[in-house]
Motif scaffolding. Structure first.
Motif, PDB file in Angstrom:
ATOM      1  N   ALA A  47      21.819   9.595 -11.010  1.00  0.00           N
ATOM      2  CA  ALA A  47      20.951   8.693 -11.775  1.00  0.00           C
ATOM      3  C   ALA A  47      19.497   8.832 -11.332  1.00  0.00           C
ATOM      4  O   ALA A  47      18.584   8.851 -12.166  1.00  0.00           O
ATOM      5  CB  ALA A  47      21.415   7.247 -11.620  1.00  0.00           C
ATOM      6  N   ALA A  48      19.254   8.954 -10.022  1.00  0.00           N
ATOM      7  CA  ALA A  48      17.889   9.130  -9.522  1.00  0.00           C
ATOM      8  C   ALA A  48      17.306  10.453 -10.001  1.00  0.00           C
ATOM      9  O   ALA A  48      16.146  10.526 -10.420  1.00  0.00           O
ATOM     10  CB  ALA A  48      17.876   9.067  -8.002  1.00  0.00           C
ATOM     11  N   PHE A  49      18.111  11.508  -9.979  1.00  0.00           N
ATOM     12  CA  PHE A  49      17.648  12.812 -10.465  1.00  0.00           C
ATOM     13  C   PHE A  49      17.318  12.752 -11.952  1.00  0.00           C
ATOM     14  O   PHE A  49      16.265  13.232 -12.392  1.00  0.00           O
ATOM     15  CB  PHE A  49      18.700  13.887 -10.203  1.00  0.00           C
ATOM     16  CG  PHE A  49      18.344  15.196 -10.834  1.00  0.00           C
ATOM     17  CD1 PHE A  49      17.427  16.045 -10.232  1.00  0.00           C
ATOM     18  CD2 PHE A  49      18.901  15.581 -12.040  1.00  0.00           C
ATOM     19  CE1 PHE A  49      17.080  17.240 -10.824  1.00  0.00           C
ATOM     20  CE2 PHE A  49      18.561  16.770 -12.642  1.00  0.00           C
ATOM     21  CZ  PHE A  49      17.646  17.614 -12.035  1.00  0.00           C
ATOM     22  N   LEU A  50      18.206  12.164 -12.743  1.00  0.00           N
ATOM     23  CA  LEU A  50      17.972  12.083 -14.189  1.00  0.00           C
ATOM     24  C   LEU A  50      16.734  11.251 -14.514  1.00  0.00           C
ATOM     25  O   LEU A  50      15.981  11.590 -15.430  1.00  0.00           O
ATOM     26  CB  LEU A  50      19.200  11.517 -14.896  1.00  0.00           C
ATOM     27  CG  LEU A  50      20.430  12.425 -14.889  1.00  0.00           C
ATOM     28  CD1 LEU A  50      21.622  11.704 -15.503  1.00  0.00           C
ATOM     29  CD2 LEU A  50      20.149  13.737 -15.594  1.00  0.00           C
ATOM     30  N   ALA A  51      16.510  10.186 -13.767  1.00  0.00           N
ATOM     31  CA  ALA A  51      15.304   9.381 -13.979  1.00  0.00           C
ATOM     32  C   ALA A  51      14.062  10.215 -13.709  1.00  0.00           C
ATOM     33  O   ALA A  51      13.083  10.158 -14.466  1.00  0.00           O
ATOM     34  CB  ALA A  51      15.327   8.145 -13.078  1.00  0.00           C
TER      35      ALA A  51
END
Length: 62
Positions: A47-51
């Motif tokens: 999720a952090a990477f996609l954000a």
């Protein structure tokens, strides 16, 4: 367990794409042309990477 790999509808028809799956609470990532190499990560890390990707943090890589 039978892992169900998924790929984006934006992937190339030639098979050059990333595939994702869930297994025992972890997210699995692999390249379709090298399916034996699998990266395992948590949902929070993905999720952090996609954000970051959505915010353009990696645009210089493509």
């Amino acid at each position: 367990m039978n892992i169900q790999w998924r790929k984006s509808s934006y992937s190339e028809q030639t098979g050059n794409c990333l595939e994702l799956a869930l297994d025992d609470g972890l997210v699995l990532v692999r390249e379709s042309d090298e399916p034996h190499v699998v990266v395992r990560t948590t949902r929070a890390k993905l999720a952090a990477f996609l954000a970051g990707a959505k915010a353009g943090e990696f645009d210089d890589l493509i």
